[in-house]
Design a protein around this motif. Structure first.
Motif, PDB file in Angstrom:
ATOM      1  N   ASN A  39      10.054  65.519 -29.620  1.00 20.42           N
ATOM      2  CA  ASN A  39      10.216  66.133 -28.307  1.00 20.42           C
ATOM      3  C   ASN A  39       9.216  65.536 -27.310  1.00 20.42           C
ATOM      4  OD1 ASN A  39      11.369  68.020 -26.451  1.00 20.42           O
ATOM      5  ND2 ASN A  39       9.536  69.267 -26.708  1.00 20.42           N
ATOM      6  N   GLU A  40       7.970  65.384 -27.730  1.00 17.14           N
ATOM      7  CA  GLU A  40       6.960  64.750 -26.878  1.00 17.14           C
ATOM      8  C   GLU A  40       7.361  63.324 -26.513  1.00 17.14           C
ATOM      9  OE1 GLU A  40       2.917  64.899 -28.310  1.00 17.14           O
ATOM     10  OE2 GLU A  40       3.214  66.944 -29.054  1.00 17.14           O
ATOM     11  N   HIS A  41       7.923  62.611 -27.483  1.00 19.52           N
ATOM     12  CA  HIS A  41       8.356  61.226 -27.250  1.00 19.52           C
ATOM     13  C   HIS A  41       9.446  61.187 -26.177  1.00 19.52           C
ATOM     14  CE1 HIS A  41       9.268  57.055 -28.116  1.00 19.52           C
ATOM     15  NE2 HIS A  41      10.551  57.391 -28.222  1.00 19.52           N
ATOM     16  N   TRP A  42      10.424  62.090 -26.278  1.00 21.17           N
ATOM     17  CA  TRP A  42      11.491  62.149 -25.271  1.00 21.17           C
ATOM     18  C   TRP A  42      10.906  62.442 -23.889  1.00 21.17           C
ATOM     19  CZ3 TRP A  42      16.990  61.979 -25.295  1.00 21.17           C
ATOM     20  CH2 TRP A  42      17.543  61.571 -26.510  1.00 21.17           C
ATOM     21  N   GLN A  43       9.961  63.368 -23.835  1.00 20.27           N
ATOM     22  CA  GLN A  43       9.327  63.697 -22.554  1.00 20.27           C
ATOM     23  C   GLN A  43       8.595  62.486 -21.978  1.00 20.27           C
ATOM     24  OE1 GLN A  43       6.910  67.214 -23.101  1.00 20.27           O
ATOM     25  NE2 GLN A  43       8.661  68.418 -23.802  1.00 20.27           N
ATOM     26  N   LYS A  44       7.927  61.750 -22.831  1.00 21.76           N
ATOM     27  CA  LYS A  44       7.228  60.538 -22.384  1.00 21.76           C
ATOM     28  C   LYS A  44       8.221  59.525 -21.825  1.00 21.76           C
ATOM     29  CE  LYS A  44       5.828  57.406 -25.354  1.00 21.76           C
ATOM     30  NZ  LYS A  44       5.087  56.747 -26.454  1.00 21.76           N
ATOM     31  N   MET A  45       9.351  59.345 -22.503  1.00 19.19           N
ATOM     32  CA  MET A  45      10.373  58.403 -22.026  1.00 19.19           C
ATOM     33  C   MET A  45      10.934  58.846 -20.678  1.00 19.19           C
ATOM     34  SD  MET A  45      10.563  55.941 -24.250  1.00 19.19           S
ATOM     35  CE  MET A  45       8.796  56.162 -24.425  1.00 19.19           C
ATOM     36  N   GLU A  46      11.072  60.160 -20.488  1.00 14.00           N
ATOM     37  CA  GLU A  46      11.526  60.686 -19.193  1.00 14.00           C
ATOM     38  C   GLU A  46      10.498  60.408 -18.102  1.00 14.00           C
ATOM     39  OE1 GLU A  46      12.251  64.793 -20.177  1.00 14.00           O
ATOM     40  OE2 GLU A  46      14.420  64.437 -20.296  1.00 14.00           O
TER      41      GLU A  46
END
Length: 103
Positions: free
Chosen positions: A89-96
């Motif tokens: 989830n943190e990774h997805w947020q970083k990509m966003e």
């Protein structure tokens, strides 16, 4: 945003460690690079295969890399109590935040 869900299994009859899996990941990444170099004529060899065969061979090696990375995630969960779902989830947020994803 388009997403591809890829599900890879936890492998049986293995006792991987963080270190052995990291080394295996590097080995598989090297094999991927080797196949790309070989089939794209970057290694000096002239391989005469159709494009579909070449791309399929590259994809097979890429899946080996992915499987090993997933295995390493299982190791992290089991041996170090890492919450991969939370980190994903943190990774997805970083990509966003970086503008790579639009939800």
């Amino acid at each position: 945003m388009e997403a591809k869900t890829l599900s890879l299994p936890k492998l049986n009859q293995l006792k991987p460690t963080l270190e052995s899996t990291a080394l295996k990941l590097m080995e598989e990444a090297g094999e991927l690079a080797q196949v790309i170099g070989k089939y794209r004529g970057l290694s000096g060899e002239m391989i005469h295969l159709d494009e579909e065969t070449i791309v399929n061979e590259i994809a097979k090696e890429l899946l080996d890399v992915a499987q090993t990375a997933v295995t390493m995630m299982f190791v992290m969960e089991e041996q170090f109590d890492i919450n991969i779902d939370s980190l994903l989830n943190e990774h997805w947020q970083k990509m966003e935040r970086k503008g790579y994803l639009l939800r």
